[in-house]
Design a protein around this motif. Structure first.
Motif, mmCIF file in Angstrom:
data_model
loop_
_atom_site.group_PDB
_atom_site.id
_atom_site.type_symbol
_atom_site.label_atom_id
_atom_site.label_comp_id
_atom_site.label_asym_id
_atom_site.label_seq_id
_atom_site.Cartn_x
_atom_site.Cartn_y
_atom_site.Cartn_z
ATOM 1 N N GLU A 104 22.954 53.334 19.705
ATOM 2 C CA GLU A 104 21.701 52.840 20.271
ATOM 3 C C GLU A 104 20.545 53.793 19.988
ATOM 4 O O GLU A 104 19.451 53.361 19.595
ATOM 5 C CB GLU A 104 21.869 52.640 21.778
ATOM 6 N N ARG A 105 20.770 55.091 20.165
ATOM 7 C CA ARG A 105 19.697 56.065 19.984
ATOM 8 C C ARG A 105 19.307 56.240 18.522
ATOM 9 O O ARG A 105 18.120 56.307 18.183
ATOM 10 C CB ARG A 105 20.151 57.427 20.548
ATOM 11 N N ALA A 106 20.305 56.335 17.642
ATOM 12 C CA ALA A 106 20.030 56.712 16.256
ATOM 13 C C ALA A 106 19.647 55.524 15.373
ATOM 14 O O ALA A 106 18.903 55.692 14.404
ATOM 15 C CB ALA A 106 21.254 57.414 15.661
ATOM 16 N N VAL A 107 20.125 54.327 15.697
ATOM 17 C CA VAL A 107 19.943 53.195 14.788
ATOM 18 C C VAL A 107 19.091 52.093 15.407
ATOM 19 O O VAL A 107 18.086 51.659 14.824
ATOM 20 C CB VAL A 107 21.313 52.618 14.349
ATOM 21 N N LEU A 108 19.476 51.630 16.588
ATOM 22 C CA LEU A 108 18.819 50.439 17.137
ATOM 23 C C LEU A 108 17.465 50.749 17.767
ATOM 24 O O LEU A 108 16.526 49.960 17.649
ATOM 25 C CB LEU A 108 19.735 49.754 18.157
ATOM 26 N N ASN A 162 25.740 42.248 17.404
ATOM 27 C CA ASN A 162 26.324 43.537 17.047
ATOM 28 C C ASN A 162 27.594 43.350 16.229
ATOM 29 O O ASN A 162 28.705 43.274 16.771
ATOM 30 C CB ASN A 162 26.626 44.332 18.320
ATOM 31 N N PHE A 163 27.440 43.304 14.901
ATOM 32 C CA PHE A 163 28.598 43.126 14.041
ATOM 33 C C PHE A 163 29.446 44.392 13.958
ATOM 34 O O PHE A 163 30.533 44.374 13.397
ATOM 35 C CB PHE A 163 28.158 42.728 12.627
ATOM 36 N N ALA A 164 28.970 45.499 14.535
ATOM 37 C CA ALA A 164 29.749 46.734 14.558
ATOM 38 C C ALA A 164 30.792 46.739 15.667
ATOM 39 O O ALA A 164 31.552 47.701 15.785
ATOM 40 C CB ALA A 164 28.822 47.940 14.729
ATOM 41 N N MET A 186 21.574 43.459 10.027
ATOM 42 C CA MET A 186 21.983 44.259 8.876
ATOM 43 C C MET A 186 22.219 45.715 9.268
ATOM 44 O O MET A 186 23.086 46.388 8.714
ATOM 45 C CB MET A 186 20.928 44.162 7.772
ATOM 46 N N ALA A 187 21.438 46.191 10.251
ATOM 47 C CA ALA A 187 21.641 47.556 10.730
ATOM 48 C C ALA A 187 23.021 47.698 11.377
ATOM 49 O O ALA A 187 23.735 48.680 11.130
ATOM 50 C CB ALA A 187 20.544 47.932 11.722
ATOM 51 N N THR A 188 23.420 46.727 12.200
ATOM 52 C CA THR A 188 24.741 46.815 12.822
ATOM 53 C C THR A 188 25.848 46.654 11.779
ATOM 54 O O THR A 188 26.923 47.247 11.917
ATOM 55 C CB THR A 188 24.908 45.740 13.912
ATOM 56 N N LEU A 189 25.584 45.867 10.735
ATOM 57 C CA LEU A 189 26.561 45.744 9.657
ATOM 58 C C LEU A 189 26.746 47.089 8.956
ATOM 59 O O LEU A 189 27.872 47.497 8.648
ATOM 60 C CB LEU A 189 26.096 44.684 8.658
ATOM 61 N N GLY A 190 25.624 47.797 8.721
ATOM 62 C CA GLY A 190 25.720 49.130 8.136
ATOM 63 C C GLY A 190 26.442 50.106 9.043
ATOM 64 O O GLY A 190 27.252 50.926 8.587
#
Length: 297
Positions: free
Chosen positions: A83-87, A40-42, A100-104
């Motif tokens: 968690e709900r909207a992206v992962l 989780n880079f976020a 890449m998703a967590t980077l975004g």
């Protein structure tokens, strides 16, 4: 105690206390990685968002406790929303896609924070005097002691939660064997949501401590870079590893800066941990406490 020995102990203690704060940031990564395999880079952006939310509330006259409770609720909702909207829609995708998703997500959170609060630096005062405390001839920062105590309390609470609560036991089951946990009736989305909420809470604690030390500014999100050597040394899936590795990294940085800095050059504190992590990768890629992956063909 001789002056030289007292100075050595002082440097070592300062490094260990800094390492506890590194470990606190790394634990946020470990929580997510253990259950879902996502780096989780976020986490850094969540840390920044928590500090900015708290500061903005206190600047509007909301008492400390009220601002803390409100920020806690905001971070829990933020973790749940990510968690709900992206992962969740990206479950079973390749790890690079999830990364890449967590980077975004990190850039979205930082951009939203900039729109809401601007880019100015905010001071964050937790009411802890940072004057040195003389303990048996060794001077130790009061704030570092407070930060280490808070981080230790957070680790204790997480340990008790994951060991003795139903949600915590479900978390451990998912971390050990997701397929087996799913076959026993555990609802993985609910466990993942709980872990992301916990990650948001950890980001709040880390954000307040690091914000009080460095000031609440957008470079605060780069604190996650300090957690990367800790994760490599301790293992991406071990909370105990994050704690031990955090202490090692903090001690290595301070000792290197004081004793090797005059020989090699200033700034060694900023990169020596990465050199140590790179060397450790060659010897034990899974980290001190990480679980080595086994693939069957």
């Amino acid at each position: 105690m001789t002056p030289d020995l007292a100075f050595l102990v002082e440097v070592l203690v300062g490094g260990l206390l800094s390492g506890v704060m590194y470990a606190l940031v790394a634990i946020g990564f470990v929580l997510i990685y253990k259950t879902s395999g996502v780096l989780n880079f976020a986490q850094g952006a969540m840390l920044l968002f928590a500090a900015l939310t708290f500061v903005s509330l206190t600047e509007r006259g909301i008492p400390f406790v009220g601002a803390l409770v409100a920020t806690l609720a905001v971070m829990a909702l933020l973790g749940l929303a990510v968690e709900r909207a992206v992962l969740r829609p990206l479950v079973n995708q390749p790890p690079i896609t999830l990364f890449m998703a967590t980077l975004g997500v990190a850039y979205v959170i930082e951009g939203s924070a900039q729109l809401a609060w601007g880019t100015q630096v905010h001071g964050l005062d937790l009411g802890i005097d940072d004057t040195p405390l003389d303990i048996a001839g060794v001077f130790v920062s009061r704030f570092d002691l407070f930060a280490a105590a808070v981080a230790g309390l957070m680790v204790t609470v997480l340990t008790l939660f994951f060991r003795y609560t139903r949600t915590g036991l479900a978390f451990r089951a998912v971390a050990d064997d997701p397929l087996a946990a799913l076959n026993t009736g555990l609802r993985l989305p609910r466990v993942w949501a709980a872990v992301w909420i916990a990650s948001g809470i950890v980001a709040l604690v880390a954000g307040l401590l690091w914000g009080a030390r460095l000031g609440v500014q957008f470079s605060l999100s780069l604190v996650v870079l300090k957690a990367l050597p800790v994760l490599v040394l301790g293992g991406f899936d071990s909370i105990l590893g994050a704690i031990v590795a955090g202490l090692i990294v903090g001690a290595v940085e301070k000792l290197s800066e004081v004793y090797l800095g005059p020989v090699i050059g200033s700034g060694i504190e900023g990169w020596i941990a990465y050199v140590a992590a790179l060397g450790f990768l060659l010897l034990k890629p899974s980290g001190l406490f990480g679980v080595r992956g086994v693939e069957r063909v």
